[in-house]
Each structure stands twice: as C-alpha cells, then as structure tokens.
Design a protein around this motif. Structure first.
Motif, mmCIF file in Angstrom:
data_model
loop_
_atom_site.group_PDB
_atom_site.id
_atom_site.type_symbol
_atom_site.label_atom_id
_atom_site.label_comp_id
_atom_site.label_asym_id
_atom_site.label_seq_id
_atom_site.Cartn_x
_atom_site.Cartn_y
_atom_site.Cartn_z
ATOM 1 N N GLN A 1 47.914 44.801 44.451
ATOM 2 C CA GLN A 1 46.484 44.490 44.419
ATOM 3 C C GLN A 1 46.238 43.165 43.696
ATOM 4 N N ALA A 2 46.935 42.972 42.573
ATOM 5 C CA ALA A 2 46.783 41.715 41.818
ATOM 6 C C ALA A 2 47.279 40.531 42.645
ATOM 7 N N ALA A 3 48.356 40.728 43.393
ATOM 8 C CA ALA A 3 48.878 39.631 44.221
ATOM 9 C C ALA A 3 47.839 39.239 45.271
ATOM 10 N N ALA A 4 47.223 40.247 45.891
ATOM 11 C CA ALA A 4 46.247 39.978 46.963
ATOM 12 C C ALA A 4 44.969 39.353 46.416
ATOM 13 N N GLU A 5 44.485 39.889 45.300
ATOM 14 C CA GLU A 5 43.162 39.469 44.789
ATOM 15 C C GLU A 5 43.233 38.227 43.918
ATOM 16 N N ILE A 6 44.325 38.099 43.136
ATOM 17 C CA ILE A 6 44.338 37.100 42.067
ATOM 18 C C ILE A 6 45.471 36.082 42.207
ATOM 19 N N ILE A 7 46.706 36.588 42.312
ATOM 20 C CA ILE A 7 47.864 35.688 42.167
ATOM 21 C C ILE A 7 48.017 34.750 43.362
ATOM 22 N N ARG A 8 48.081 35.312 44.563
ATOM 23 C CA ARG A 8 48.285 34.438 45.738
ATOM 24 C C ARG A 8 47.128 33.447 45.943
ATOM 25 N N THR B 1 44.220 44.195 35.241
ATOM 26 C CA THR B 1 43.478 43.003 35.692
ATOM 27 C C THR B 1 42.424 43.275 36.765
ATOM 28 N N THR B 2 42.839 43.724 37.951
ATOM 29 C CA THR B 2 41.823 43.977 38.982
ATOM 30 C C THR B 2 41.138 45.314 38.669
ATOM 31 N N ALA B 3 39.998 45.548 39.310
ATOM 32 C CA ALA B 3 39.287 46.818 39.089
ATOM 33 C C ALA B 3 40.192 47.997 39.476
ATOM 34 N N ILE B 4 40.893 47.846 40.600
ATOM 35 C CA ILE B 4 41.784 48.929 41.044
ATOM 36 C C ILE B 4 42.977 49.044 40.091
ATOM 37 N N GLY B 5 43.521 47.890 39.684
ATOM 38 C CA GLY B 5 44.655 47.875 38.751
ATOM 39 C C GLY B 5 44.319 48.560 37.433
ATOM 40 N N LYS B 6 43.078 48.383 36.973
ATOM 41 C CA LYS B 6 42.675 49.014 35.691
ATOM 42 C C LYS B 6 42.641 50.537 35.832
ATOM 43 N N GLN B 7 42.194 50.993 36.995
ATOM 44 C CA GLN B 7 42.194 52.455 37.212
ATOM 45 C C GLN B 7 43.624 52.988 37.256
ATOM 46 N N ILE B 8 44.509 52.223 37.919
ATOM 47 C CA ILE B 8 45.914 52.642 37.994
ATOM 48 C C ILE B 8 46.533 52.631 36.588
ATOM 49 N N ARG B 9 46.174 51.608 35.783
ATOM 50 C CA ARG B 9 46.714 51.514 34.416
ATOM 51 C C ARG B 9 46.353 52.763 33.592
ATOM 52 N N ARG B 10 45.099 53.211 33.767
ATOM 53 C CA ARG B 10 44.682 54.403 33.002
ATOM 54 C C ARG B 10 45.547 55.609 33.359
ATOM 55 N N VAL B 11 45.820 55.774 34.640
ATOM 56 C CA VAL B 11 46.654 56.908 35.079
ATOM 57 C C VAL B 11 48.069 56.756 34.517
ATOM 58 N N LEU B 12 48.593 55.535 34.585
ATOM 59 C CA LEU B 12 49.973 55.297 34.146
ATOM 60 C C LEU B 12 50.156 55.546 32.653
ATOM 61 N N LEU C 1 56.040 53.438 41.791
ATOM 62 C CA LEU C 1 55.160 53.057 42.898
ATOM 63 C C LEU C 1 53.766 52.689 42.403
ATOM 64 N N LEU C 2 53.309 53.343 41.346
ATOM 65 C CA LEU C 2 51.995 52.978 40.788
ATOM 66 C C LEU C 2 52.047 51.575 40.174
ATOM 67 N N MET C 3 53.152 51.242 39.509
ATOM 68 C CA MET C 3 53.305 49.882 38.965
ATOM 69 C C MET C 3 53.172 48.859 40.100
ATOM 70 N N PHE C 4 53.835 49.152 41.216
ATOM 71 C CA PHE C 4 53.778 48.203 42.334
ATOM 72 C C PHE C 4 52.425 48.241 43.055
ATOM 73 N N ALA C 5 51.750 49.362 43.026
ATOM 74 C CA ALA C 5 50.416 49.419 43.648
ATOM 75 C C ALA C 5 49.474 48.480 42.889
ATOM 76 N N SER C 6 49.530 48.545 41.561
ATOM 77 C CA SER C 6 48.695 47.644 40.751
ATOM 78 C C SER C 6 49.047 46.188 41.045
ATOM 79 N N ARG C 7 50.340 45.934 41.134
ATOM 80 C CA ARG C 7 50.809 44.551 41.307
ATOM 81 C C ARG C 7 50.478 44.015 42.696
#
Ligand code: TMP
Length: 215
Positions: free
Chosen positions: A79-86, A45-56, A71-77
C-alpha cells in the motif's frame, strides 16, 4: 533538487538502536540542502497501513501465525509503495523509509525462521523489483538498545508492542539476521556504528549517503 527515477533510502536496526532519530537528522539535512524528501514508516504511514500496524503490534494478537505476520507486513508495504513510495520516486524525490523489507528478512525470515527465500518471494509478489539504493542499519549492542527501547516505552506510557515483547534471544537473532543481509549485499546494506553522540552517528550516516547525491 531532484533525481531521475528518484533515490530510495531505508533505515534498519533492532528496537532502540536510534534509527528513527538518525532518519530524522538525515531528512532535516537533506531538506536543508534543498532536496525534496518523502518519508515513510513500515508498517504504517498510509491510512490502511496504520490499521494493519495496529493489528500487527496489538499484544492481544499473541496467536498470530508467522506467515500471517509476514503477509501483513507486505500488505502495509504494498500500500505504501502504491500510495507514497513509487509516486515520490517518479517525481524524482528522495524517499527515506523507517524500515522496509530488510526488517522482514531479519524478523520474520531469520528470527521467526521462515527463511529468506519465502520473504523474497513475498517481496516480488507485493513490490516487484522495488529496492532501496542504500540501507543504513544502526549498529548498537543489544543490551544498550533494548534498555533504551524499554525506557522509551515506559516514558511514553506506550504499551510494549507484541513484537517488542519477544525475548532477548529473539532480538539477538534479529541482529544476526541483519548481519546475514549485510554479508549478502555489502554494496547496498551498510552497518553504521551507533555508539557516541547523535551528531557523531549522523556524521557516519552522512558519509554513507553523500556519495549517492553526487551520482
Ligand atoms: P518500529 O518499532 O520500528 O516502528 O517497528 C515496529 C515493529 O515491527 C518492530 O518490532 C519491528 C517489527 N517489524 C517486523 O517484525 N517486520 C517488518 O517487516 C517490519 C517493517 C517491522
């Protein structure tokens, strides 16, 4: 229409169970009724999350340690919580996420054997108390779901991801992990029968969500 504090819903399940289709149908229905809905997908979802997804998901990263994966799963999440969900919840919207921490409980906690306690500790660190009010897990037998996932990968010429490539037994353990979560949190976590037509399944999903809209 909006809710004080928002409404947070998540979809879960094994690969090929149909959760992404059902999420799309639910989002369309909610929007059709006038609700403001924000979508999220984990990891991604987020730009950072997409980069993490590629690595994962990169099949080249076969040596990734289970804790690094967690930890990478939670790093993506986080970021999504900060940028999108909350922010969306603060605006009173409905947030619907394709996967969230229950995936980490089932895949890393249960199937990879890291344990639910470690996942919960990481969740608190990354996300504090953020939890969905309701989670829909689409329940489809493993053979049907995995066959569908393989067909889809072949049709879209997408390479199978590192996690898709895991054995049948791994995916069986993921499903077992979800069943454990359902036992622990029956009020929040609802399995929905994933057999039948898309519309039939959507009707069952709606029956689990609609009561929350009246609260
Ligand atoms: P997707 O295919 O539903 O987009 O999910 C990507 C893959 O990542 C899928 O194989 C499930 C896996 N996954 C985990 O192992 N742990 C997690 O916490 C999440 C969100 C996904």
């Amino acid at each position: 229409m909006s809710f004080a504090g928002g409404l947070f819903l998540t979809f879960e399940g094994i690969e090929g169970c149909g959760k992404t289709t059902q999420m799309r149908l639910l989002v369309e229905r909610l929007r059709g009724l006038g609700y403001r809905v924000t979508e999220n997908q984990e990891p991604g979802t987020t730009a950072i999350g997409k980069q993490i997804r590629r690595v994962l998901l990169d099949p080249e990263n076969s040596e990734m340690a289970p804790v690094a994966e967690l930890l990478l799963m939670f790093a993506s999440r986080a970021q999504a919580a900060a940028e999108i969900i909350r922010p969306a919840l603060a605006r009173g919207e409905i947030v619907v996420s394709d996967r969230f921490t229950d995936s980490t409980l089932a895949y890393q906690g249960y199937a990879r054997g890291l344990g639910f306690d470690l996942v919960r500790t990481a969740h608190r660190l990354a996300l504090d108390e953020l939890q969905p009010q309701r989670t829909i897990a689409i329940d489809l037998d493993l053979e049907t779901a995995l066959r569908r996932a393989h067909r889809r990968n072949a049709a879209t010429s997408d390479e199978e991801s590192r996690i898709d490539r895991q054995s049948f037994d791994f995916h069986a353990r993921v499903l077992e992990g979800y069943r454990r979560v359902a036992e622990l949190e029956p009020e929040r976590f609802r399995f929905v029968d994933g057999s039948g037509s898309e519309q039939e399944i959507a009707g069952r999903v709606w029956a689990e969500i609609e009561p929350l809209l009246r609260k």
